[in-house]
Design a protein around this motif. Sequence first.
Motif, PDB file in Angstrom:
ATOM      1  N   LEU A  39       0.809  -1.221   0.000  1.00 57.33           N
ATOM      2  CA  LEU A  39       0.000   0.000   0.000  1.00 57.33           C
ATOM      3  C   LEU A  39       0.838   1.265   0.000  1.00 57.33           C
ATOM      4  CD1 LEU A  39      -2.908  -0.893   2.467  1.00 57.33           C
ATOM      5  CD2 LEU A  39      -2.945  -0.869  -0.019  1.00 57.33           C
ATOM      6  N   VAL A  40       1.914   1.287   0.794  1.00 58.41           N
ATOM      7  CA  VAL A  40       2.730   2.508   0.881  1.00 58.41           C
ATOM      8  C   VAL A  40       3.309   2.910  -0.477  1.00 58.41           C
ATOM      9  CG1 VAL A  40       4.858   3.485   1.840  1.00 58.41           C
ATOM     10  CG2 VAL A  40       3.230   2.326   3.344  1.00 58.41           C
ATOM     11  N   PRO A  41       3.959   2.009  -1.231  1.00 61.74           N
ATOM     12  CA  PRO A  41       4.450   2.412  -2.569  1.00 61.74           C
ATOM     13  C   PRO A  41       3.322   2.827  -3.510  1.00 61.74           C
ATOM     14  CG  PRO A  41       5.498   0.371  -1.863  1.00 61.74           C
ATOM     15  CD  PRO A  41       4.399   0.631  -0.899  1.00 61.74           C
ATOM     16  N   TRP A  42       2.194   2.131  -3.433  1.00 60.51           N
ATOM     17  CA  TRP A  42       1.070   2.463  -4.311  1.00 60.51           C
ATOM     18  C   TRP A  42       0.526   3.860  -4.009  1.00 60.51           C
ATOM     19  CZ3 TRP A  42      -4.518   2.051  -3.118  1.00 60.51           C
ATOM     20  CH2 TRP A  42      -5.314   2.297  -4.239  1.00 60.51           C
ATOM     21  N   ILE A  43       0.320   4.148  -2.721  1.00 65.86           N
ATOM     22  CA  ILE A  43      -0.173   5.475  -2.333  1.00 65.86           C
ATOM     23  C   ILE A  43       0.857   6.547  -2.662  1.00 65.86           C
ATOM     24  CG2 ILE A  43      -0.897   6.908  -0.373  1.00 65.86           C
ATOM     25  CD1 ILE A  43      -2.968   4.844  -1.142  1.00 65.86           C
ATOM     26  N   ARG A  44       2.153   6.234  -2.511  1.00 62.15           N
ATOM     27  CA  ARG A  44       3.200   7.206  -2.839  1.00 62.15           C
ATOM     28  C   ARG A  44       3.167   7.560  -4.318  1.00 62.15           C
ATOM     29  NH1 ARG A  44       7.424   4.808  -0.599  1.00 62.15           N
ATOM     30  NH2 ARG A  44       7.939   3.566  -2.439  1.00 62.15           N
ATOM     31  N   PRO A  76       3.404  15.537  -2.902  1.00 59.89           N
ATOM     32  CA  PRO A  76       4.627  14.836  -2.502  1.00 59.89           C
ATOM     33  C   PRO A  76       4.430  14.131  -1.165  1.00 59.89           C
ATOM     34  CG  PRO A  76       4.833  17.186  -2.083  1.00 59.89           C
ATOM     35  CD  PRO A  76       3.532  17.008  -2.812  1.00 59.89           C
ATOM     36  N   GLY A  77       5.165  13.078  -0.978  1.00 63.63           N
ATOM     37  CA  GLY A  77       5.077  12.319   0.263  1.00 63.63           C
ATOM     38  C   GLY A  77       5.715  10.962   0.080  1.00 63.63           C
ATOM     39  N   ASN A  78       5.966  10.278   1.194  1.00 60.18           N
ATOM     40  CA  ASN A  78       6.629   8.973   1.120  1.00 60.18           C
ATOM     41  C   ASN A  78       5.653   7.804   1.166  1.00 60.18           C
ATOM     42  OD1 ASN A  78       5.818   9.066   3.761  1.00 60.18           O
ATOM     43  ND2 ASN A  78       7.885   8.928   4.633  1.00 60.18           N
ATOM     44  N   GLY A  79       4.347   8.078   1.175  1.00 65.28           N
ATOM     45  CA  GLY A  79       3.349   7.017   1.182  1.00 65.28           C
ATOM     46  C   GLY A  79       2.825   6.655   2.550  1.00 65.28           C
TER      47      GLY A  79
END
Length: 292
Positions: free
Chosen positions: A128-133, A142-145
């Motif tokens: 999820l984190v890479p996808w949301i990023r 901008p953001g790291n996810g």
Amino acid sequence: MQKKKGREKGLKLLFLAAAGTSILAVALICIFLFAKGIPAIEKIGVGNFLSGKVWRPGNDRYGLFPMILGSLYVTAGAALVGIPIGIFTAVFLIYYCPKGLYRPLKSATELMAGIPSVVYGFFGLVVLVPWIRQMGRAMGYPGNGNSILTASFLLGLMILPTVIGVSEAAIRAVPSFYYEGAVALGATKERAVFSAVLPAAKSGVIAGVVLGIGRAIGETMAVIMVAGNQARMPNGIFRGIRTLTANIVIEMGYATDLHREALIGTGVILFVFILIMNGQVALLKRRSRHET
């Protein structure tokens, strides 16, 4: 006969002891929280504690407002994701699912309930984190996810088994003549389900929703892994936050004196939130009973 009466009396005493143990446990938790947390809240000041925007224990600044908002935003996001999907899934399992597919789907939802939260956290961190990023950067954010949106999606997945299981049981408890009568009067299958059966199962479905939201509010490990853990005011769904539970877990290991007491006070605020939510649900149930 006398032996049977003695056995029944023994079982009654056993059940009474079990109920008394549950009540005693809740009472002890309440006493501990309020005895340790209320003095700290008084020292800091109720207004400063609840509405302060800066959490900096090194400078004796204990503003809990960013964490309160973070918990509310993440819980609301999880509810938006998990509740509709959970209720629709329960309806599908009862009225639309092919017989050969029911058991695998039911087993899958039950398996989700047994997965440890840290495993959900790893899933969120890796998937999820890479996808949301990527999605956020594509939209110009901008953001790291590690963000509110990520935590909301993950918690929405985690509450699905609870919402599905309780909602399915509530819908199945509705007498079949509700559905059959609606269809006999000319209603379509969808109209019969959503206009006759679901309203009749409303109290049970609400109970499932409350249990799901309760899990979302109280979840810690998975949220710590994907939410960013930044004790600051929320600034968009693609930015990181810290929840009340995460605040306690992250800092309790090294907290001392007023800092430790302030974290226990955080537990008091969380406990009050749960009480308010349960009270609102009780009111909704009363209204639904009066309407019926």
